[in-house]
Enzyme design. Structure first.
Site, short mmCIF file in Angstrom:
data_model
loop_
_atom_site.label_atom_id
_atom_site.label_comp_id
_atom_site.label_asym_id
_atom_site.label_seq_id
_atom_site.Cartn_x
_atom_site.Cartn_y
_atom_site.Cartn_z
N ASN A 121 0.49 9.40 -43.01
CA ASN A 121 -0.02 8.51 -42.07
C ASN A 121 -1.34 7.80 -42.57
O ASN A 121 -2.03 7.39 -41.94
CB ASN A 121 -0.63 9.27 -40.86
CG ASN A 121 0.54 9.93 -39.87
OD1 ASN A 121 1.69 9.36 -39.72
ND2 ASN A 121 0.45 11.24 -39.64
N HIS B 213 0.98 13.04 -26.87
CA HIS B 213 0.87 13.99 -27.94
C HIS B 213 0.66 15.37 -27.53
O HIS B 213 0.03 15.81 -26.41
CB HIS B 213 -0.48 13.67 -28.93
CG HIS B 213 -0.35 14.43 -30.38
ND1 HIS B 213 -0.99 15.53 -30.20
CD2 HIS B 213 0.37 14.12 -31.20
CE1 HIS B 213 -0.89 16.06 -31.60
NE2 HIS B 213 -0.03 15.26 -32.19
N GLU C 160 -1.21 7.15 -25.07
CA GLU C 160 -1.61 6.76 -26.54
C GLU C 160 -1.68 5.41 -26.68
O GLU C 160 -1.09 4.64 -25.73
CB GLU C 160 -0.53 7.62 -27.30
CG GLU C 160 -0.61 8.87 -27.66
CD GLU C 160 0.37 9.49 -28.39
OE1 GLU C 160 0.99 8.94 -29.45
OE2 GLU C 160 0.90 10.72 -28.05
N SER D 129 2.83 7.90 -31.34
CA SER D 129 3.07 8.66 -32.66
C SER D 129 4.53 8.68 -33.15
O SER D 129 4.61 8.69 -34.41
CB SER D 129 2.40 9.75 -32.75
OG SER D 129 2.95 10.94 -31.90
N ASP E 275 -5.66 7.77 -26.39
CA ASP E 275 -5.72 8.44 -27.92
C ASP E 275 -5.21 7.29 -28.65
O ASP E 275 -3.86 6.82 -28.58
CB ASP E 275 -4.94 9.34 -27.44
CG ASP E 275 -4.40 10.05 -28.85
OD1 ASP E 275 -4.61 9.56 -29.97
OD2 ASP E 275 -4.24 11.39 -29.07
N HIS F 157 -3.15 6.37 -33.64
CA HIS F 157 -2.28 5.50 -34.63
C HIS F 157 -2.41 4.08 -34.51
O HIS F 157 -1.80 3.24 -35.12
CB HIS F 157 -0.70 5.89 -34.31
CG HIS F 157 -0.57 7.43 -34.64
ND1 HIS F 157 -0.01 7.74 -36.12
CD2 HIS F 157 -0.50 8.57 -34.04
CE1 HIS F 157 0.51 8.96 -35.99
NE2 HIS F 157 0.15 9.62 -34.89
N LYS G 180 -5.62 9.65 -40.18
CA LYS G 180 -4.59 8.36 -40.37
C LYS G 180 -5.37 7.34 -41.02
O LYS G 180 -5.56 7.59 -42.26
CB LYS G 180 -4.09 7.97 -38.84
CG LYS G 180 -3.02 8.96 -38.52
CD LYS G 180 -3.51 9.98 -37.60
CE LYS G 180 -2.51 11.13 -37.20
NZ LYS G 180 -3.02 12.24 -36.54
C1 LIG Z 1 -1.47 10.74 -30.99
C2 LIG Z 1 -2.11 11.77 -31.67
N1 LIG Z 1 -3.18 12.36 -31.21
C3 LIG Z 1 -3.90 13.76 -31.59
C4 LIG Z 1 -3.40 14.22 -32.83
C5 LIG Z 1 -4.03 15.16 -33.43
O1 LIG Z 1 -4.90 14.69 -34.32
P1 LIG Z 1 -5.57 15.75 -35.57
O2 LIG Z 1 -4.60 15.66 -36.61
O3 LIG Z 1 -6.70 15.17 -35.98
O4 LIG Z 1 -5.78 16.97 -34.98
C6 LIG Z 1 -2.33 13.57 -33.69
C7 LIG Z 1 -1.84 13.85 -34.93
O5 LIG Z 1 -2.02 14.47 -35.73
C8 LIG Z 1 -1.69 12.35 -33.17
O6 LIG Z 1 -0.51 12.01 -33.65
#
Ligand SMILES: Cc1ncc(COP(=O)(O)O)c(C=O)c1O
Length: 396
Positions: free
Chosen positions: A52, A138, A180, A184, A209, A212, A241
């Site tokens: 990513n 997520h 989101e 993702s 969130d 991405h 990312k």
């Molecule tokens: C949309 C989304 N939210 C949260 C996370 C979690 O983040 P982290 O990898 O920093 O724990 C991810 C993936 O890794 C994600 O793709």
């Protein structure tokens, strides 16, 4: 004692067996990243379309040097939770810069996006409250929502009428809507304007969130909310990312920050991210703000990929998106693994993504196009995909 041992043994054996039976067995490979798009594995080089690192900042020299300078100045670790002696001047500076950049009163740093999402749910959502999350949200958020005492319901993906029904039914309560910004696993944008309006109409708070979307879209890379000109009450941004590092921040009001500082267990009971990491993140932020050229390059690469795959079996199976995430939905787990293996044999690394990460029957290759891929690398990917589909006829 022997019986207890057997209970454990059969639990592990049966769980492993069931994953294997569904072609859903997961393993890890210890690889070495040679650059943001190249992987070395067992002395072989692979082009990676799985990470990513959309802007290639994980190998950016200025960010690397900032991190090294941070270690020299502040040492390796933060030594405790931010509530003890883990919170330093540089953490505060990063929070201030993030909140100014994104137009919020406050920002709060977390060690990961997973922790940030869980923290919001566990500290804010109580017994008679409701959480309404997009169906494709997520695992970090949905897992916490399922475990919380709040009422948890999912609305159909990006479907405002489905959200409307939930909000109407639970009107007058303390409701949180979650989505989101860029999804993702599909790479599509949420209908943020409409979701925000619907949430406001029912006095619900909205949490976005943007793991991405941040760094990649909108003015100065301010993310999906900037594109749709909305200001959700809670915004989560991830640093794993486009920032090329790891960690996360919650952007919110001063009142919300004070609440979280007092009620978020993952803030109170977990070691703060190292101050050197905050120094590196400040440099990533500086790079992101001035990276219009990289964002443009990413867009050009995505368009190139789409053009190359047009009118082929690949486009038939694809859910093309505006982002770097370009999934090819194969459906069946075994077929998806075969495609991933075929690419691997051609020195291309694209991981098969299977349930429960994605819904059953939608196993996919989650292809990630980044700003640092060359046209030749993208061509190699597309030619290999074509070869595979020429040999294997698949229907969606
Ligand atoms: C949309 C989304 N939210 C949260 C996370 C979690 O983040 P982290 O990898 O920093 O724990 C991810 C993936 O890794 C994600 O793709």
């Amino acid at each position: 004692m022997k019986r207890v041992k057997n209970i454990w043994e059969s639990f592990l054996t049966n769980s492993i067996k069931s994953r294997k039976k569904e072609n859903n067995w997961r393993t890890r490979n210890s690889i070495q990243m040679k650059s943001s798009t190249k992987i070395i594995f067992k002395n072989q080089e692979y082009i990676s379309f799985s990470g990513n690192d959309y802007l290639g900042l994980s190998f950016n020299e200025d960010v690397k040097n900032a991190w090294k300078a941070g270690i020299n100045q502040y040492g390796n670790g933060s030594s405790s939770s931010g509530h003890i002696v883990g919170y330093s001047e540089v953490h505060r500076t990063l929070e201030e810069k993030l909140s100014q950049w994104l137009g919020y009163q406050e920002a709060l740093l977390f060690s990961s996006g997973y922790m940030a999402n869980q923290s919001i749910v566990f500290s804010l959502m109580k017994k008679r409250d409701s959480i309404f999350a997009d169906k494709m949200s997520h695992a970090s958020f949905t897992e916490a929502s399922m475990l919380s005492q709040a009422n948890f319901k999912r609305f159909a993906h990006n479907c405002i009428s489905s959200l409307h029904l939930l909000l109407k039914k639970h009107s007058g309560k303390k409701n949180l809507v979650f989505t989101e910004g860029v999804f993702s696993m599909d790479g599509d944008f949420a209908s943020l304007k409409l979701i925000h309006e619907e949430s406001k109409n029912h006095n619900a708070y909205l949490m976005v969130d943007d793991a991405h979307g941040i760094g990649l879209f909108g003015e100065e890379g301010k993310g999906s909310c900037n594109v749709f000109q909305i200001h959700p009450e809670i915004l989560m941004i991830g640093f794993g990312k486009s920032f090329g590092i790891c960690g996360a921040a919650i952007l919110c009001s001063s009142k919300m920050k004070n609440y979280l500082l007092n009620y978020s267990r993952s803030l109170i009971y977990s070691t703060m991210m190292p101050p050197s990491q905050a120094v590196a993140l400040l440099e990533s932020l500086r790079q992101i703000k001035r990276s219009n050229n990289l964002r443009k390059k990413l867009k050009i690469n995505v368009e190139f990929f789409k053009k190359m795959t047009k009118d082929s079996q690949i486009s038939f199976l694809s859910n093309f998106s505006e982002s770097g995430i370009q999934p090819i939905i194969v459906g069946d787990n075994q077929k998806c693994l075969e495609l991933s293996k075929f690419l691997f044999q051609n020195n291309i690394w694209v991981q098969a993504i299977r349930p429960p990460t994605v819904p059953f029957g939608t196993s996919r290759l989650r292809i990630v196009i980044t700003a640092n891929h060359t046209f030749d690398e993208i061509k190699k990917l597309v030619y290999s995909l074509r070869d595979f589909f020429d040999q294997n006829e698949y229907k969606k």
